[in-house]
Enzyme design. Sequence first.
Site, PDB file in Angstrom:
ATOM      1  N   LYS A 197       0.822  -1.177   0.045  1.00  0.00           N
ATOM      2  CA  LYS A 197      -0.094   0.008   0.026  1.00  0.00           C
ATOM      3  C   LYS A 197       0.866   1.356  -0.008  1.00  0.00           C
ATOM      4  CE  LYS A 197      -1.870   3.000   2.075  1.00  0.00           C
ATOM      5  NZ  LYS A 197      -1.465   4.354   1.566  1.00  0.00           N
ATOM      6  N   GLU A 272       9.601   1.629  10.761  1.00  0.00           N
ATOM      7  CA  GLU A 272      10.840   2.342  10.578  1.00  0.00           C
ATOM      8  C   GLU A 272      10.115   3.745  10.693  1.00  0.00           C
ATOM      9  OE1 GLU A 272      13.218   1.805   7.003  1.00  0.00           O
ATOM     10  OE2 GLU A 272      13.309  -0.239   7.517  1.00  0.00           O
ATOM     11  N   CYS A 306      14.048  10.576   7.118  1.00  0.00           N
ATOM     12  CA  CYS A 306      14.113  10.208   8.499  1.00  0.00           C
ATOM     13  C   CYS A 306      15.483  10.138   9.360  1.00  0.00           C
ATOM     14  CB  CYS A 306      13.313   8.634   8.418  1.00  0.00           C
ATOM     15  SG  CYS A 306      14.470   7.636   7.461  1.00  0.00           S
ATOM     16  N   GLU A 405       9.624  16.325  15.172  1.00  0.00           N
ATOM     17  CA  GLU A 405      10.126  16.160  13.836  1.00  0.00           C
ATOM     18  C   GLU A 405       9.516  17.171  12.802  1.00  0.00           C
ATOM     19  OE1 GLU A 405       8.911  12.573  11.736  1.00  0.00           O
ATOM     20  OE2 GLU A 405      10.930  12.238  11.241  1.00  0.00           O
TER      21      GLU A 405
HETATM   22  P1  NAD Z   1       2.582   8.535   7.347  1.00  0.00           P
HETATM   23  O1  NAD Z   1       2.479   7.683   8.702  1.00  0.00           O
HETATM   24  O2  NAD Z   1       1.485   9.434   7.451  1.00  0.00           O
HETATM   25  O3  NAD Z   1       1.926   7.461   6.349  1.00  0.00           O
HETATM   26  C1  NAD Z   1       2.910   6.449   6.064  1.00  0.00           C
HETATM   27  C2  NAD Z   1       1.875   5.409   5.323  1.00  0.00           C
HETATM   28  O4  NAD Z   1       0.975   5.108   6.037  1.00  0.00           O
HETATM   29  C3  NAD Z   1       0.985   5.868   4.052  1.00  0.00           C
HETATM   30  O5  NAD Z   1       1.222   5.184   2.905  1.00  0.00           O
HETATM   31  C4  NAD Z   1      -0.549   6.272   4.752  1.00  0.00           C
HETATM   32  O6  NAD Z   1      -1.402   5.931   4.033  1.00  0.00           O
HETATM   33  C5  NAD Z   1      -0.346   4.797   5.794  1.00  0.00           C
HETATM   34  N1  NAD Z   1      -1.247   5.019   6.931  1.00  0.00           N
HETATM   35  C6  NAD Z   1      -1.616   6.174   7.165  1.00  0.00           C
HETATM   36  N2  NAD Z   1      -2.608   5.776   8.350  1.00  0.00           N
HETATM   37  C7  NAD Z   1      -2.627   4.477   8.479  1.00  0.00           C
HETATM   38  C8  NAD Z   1      -3.384   3.397   9.227  1.00  0.00           C
HETATM   39  N3  NAD Z   1      -4.101   3.818  10.336  1.00  0.00           N
HETATM   40  N4  NAD Z   1      -3.300   2.244   9.131  1.00  0.00           N
HETATM   41  C9  NAD Z   1      -2.391   1.438   7.842  1.00  0.00           C
HETATM   42  N5  NAD Z   1      -1.821   2.575   7.220  1.00  0.00           N
HETATM   43  C10 NAD Z   1      -1.972   3.865   7.367  1.00  0.00           C
HETATM   44  O7  NAD Z   1       3.797   9.038   7.137  1.00  0.00           O
HETATM   45  P2  NAD Z   1       4.269   9.844   6.125  1.00  0.00           P
HETATM   46  O8  NAD Z   1       3.877  11.442   6.408  1.00  0.00           O
HETATM   47  O9  NAD Z   1       3.994   9.377   4.751  1.00  0.00           O
HETATM   48  O10 NAD Z   1       5.862   9.893   6.142  1.00  0.00           O
HETATM   49  C11 NAD Z   1       6.677  10.547   6.922  1.00  0.00           C
HETATM   50  C12 NAD Z   1       7.182   9.881   8.022  1.00  0.00           C
HETATM   51  O11 NAD Z   1       7.827   8.864   7.520  1.00  0.00           O
HETATM   52  C13 NAD Z   1       7.873  10.725   8.964  1.00  0.00           C
HETATM   53  O12 NAD Z   1       7.751  10.493  10.172  1.00  0.00           O
HETATM   54  C14 NAD Z   1       9.410   9.998   8.512  1.00  0.00           C
HETATM   55  O13 NAD Z   1      10.403  10.176   9.663  1.00  0.00           O
HETATM   56  C15 NAD Z   1       9.007   8.530   8.402  1.00  0.00           C
HETATM   57  N6  NAD Z   1      10.019   7.984   7.752  1.00  0.00           N
HETATM   58  C16 NAD Z   1      10.666   6.986   8.528  1.00  0.00           C
HETATM   59  C17 NAD Z   1      11.586   6.174   7.873  1.00  0.00           C
HETATM   60  C18 NAD Z   1      12.762   5.173   8.625  1.00  0.00           C
HETATM   61  O14 NAD Z   1      13.444   4.522   7.917  1.00  0.00           O
HETATM   62  N7  NAD Z   1      12.413   5.334  10.107  1.00  0.00           N
HETATM   63  C19 NAD Z   1      12.036   6.311   6.565  1.00  0.00           C
HETATM   64  C20 NAD Z   1      11.259   7.152   5.797  1.00  0.00           C
HETATM   65  C21 NAD Z   1      10.274   8.090   6.444  1.00  0.00           C
END
Ligand code: NAD
Length: 513
Positions: A197, A272, A306, A405
């Site tokens: 997804k 992650e 991240c 963040e």
């Molecule tokens: P997000 O958590 O808003 O969304 C990530 C994904 O989760 C999307 O595909 C979204 O549709 C899905 N999602 C949202 N709510 C959900 C739910 N209730 N159930 C299942 N899936 C759901 O994150 P974002 O804004 O897309 O990305 C930014 C974040 O990602 C930042 O916090 C960043 O630090 C983190 N990130 C972490 C790493 C790492 O390796 N630690 C790498 C890249 C990004």
Amino acid sequence: MAKADTAAAFAANRDRAAPLLKQLNADAIGHLIDGEILPSTSGEVFETTSPIDGSVVAQVARGNADDIDRAARAAQRAFKSWRDMPAASRKKLLHRVADAIEARADDIAVLECIDTGQPHRFMAKAAIRGAENFRFFADKCMEARDGRNMPSDEHWNVSTRVPIGPVGIITPWNTPFMLSTWKIAPALASGCTVVHKPAEWSPVTADLLSRIVKDAGVPDGVLNTVHGFGEDAGKALTEHPAIKAIAFVGETSTGAAIMAQGAPTLKRVHFELGGKNPVIVFDDADLERALDAVVFMIYSLNGERCTSSSRLLIQSSIADTFIEQLTARVRALKVGHPLDPDTEIGPLIHQRHLDKVCSYFEIARQDGATIAVGGAPFAGPGGGHYVQPTLVTGARGEMRVAQEEVFGPFLTVIPFGDEREAIEIANAVQYGLTGYVWTADMGRALRVADALEAGMIWLNSENVRHLPTPFGGMKSSGIGRDGGDYSFDFYMETKHVALARGTHKIQRLGVST
Ligand code: NAD
């Protein structure tokens, strides 16, 4: 690059993008389910727009629980034959995927820039890294089932690994193609089938990946992609009983929601999550290299990274000089169109994210910190979601700009006196993803590396990935590790098999006279 060469490269990127966009505008992006590109069962679509100018890039099928169910069942049907396929055949197929990614790397790069706003100078490499992820794990197929031999007096005890089953992979929007391949490649190499997804703000290159995998001859149902929103498609995936594990990359609060959603079906989870990573610069460091790394690790990839070092902890004795040089570098950063090869910072992914990043300007002021550079939106080409690269000085560890963040080109500078204080400030946040330390004193570097509460530490270096090493965070930054053999620990079950030498005594019951 000379001015004329830059202009030519910019034009070439636009020319490459034009027919791809035309195609995307003509056909809605569909799901990949059981080897077929399909619309949603509901017929619903959503629009993905470019952060450069708000133009519609594509209509995208909006998946719901029914589409997830179709995809999860397809992954379940495909599982046994994919699991039992000889590792060498799986390896060959995954190399074929890597070849196809390489062949389309330029297309992937320009589409990623237009869909996410990330500058081309970084996205060109991200596409190649996607291919490397597949190549690396293709070769690892041969050792996925490896275990240990732990002989005892009467038995040979061996362990082996078997793939856990169909898994769900949920990815974010910041570097979507690279991150999707980083999660999908090890899952497939393990022998798991996948329902992916992708993030709703950046679905375009996930569609390209679906088509590449399908065209490479990976059997139907092995990779399924369902587009849609987190609260419906994402949630349904985490709740589906056929899905054995969820690998998730995204925000910490979403990770917590997924853990709760997956609890009734006992999902194994790999997270992650977010970070507020420190880069600690001591006064004996190679300050020229440290400055390059400090600037790169927060202002590359629009700061939407991240592992970015979003907190600079600078030793007080060198703070004034270092900040002066840093200020000059931040002022000189080139904000511009993501397809321009000179651009260092492009528009942020979405208006909502721009608003979030900009809200921290007022938060910084209210906390009593100083905005030394930036602190406002930027009028960039196309009028999109541009922001000025921002440097905040005079911060203290407890301020919100030092704790939360921001996920943008926004650096918070905090001075410290000595090693003990640096460690204290570095660890006083909820996150623990990475830490960066700059010092010429190797003893100190090792002491600080030991003391930092973070999953990954770089000493005298920016973040340079080496695929066999463990990737992941502590505290609110994640659960589990990816990379090399560590990925197999997540996607596979470890099984113990005991082989008797035939010499051990077996208690005899039911033979009493
Ligand atoms: P997000 O958590 O808003 O969304 C990530 C994904 O989760 C999307 O595909 C979204 O549709 C899905 N999602 C949202 N709510 C959900 C739910 N209730 N159930 C299942 N899936 C759901 O994150 P974002 O804004 O897309 O990305 C930014 C974040 O990602 C930042 O916090 C960043 O630090 C983190 N990130 C972490 C790493 C790492 O390796 N630690 C790498 C890249 C990004």
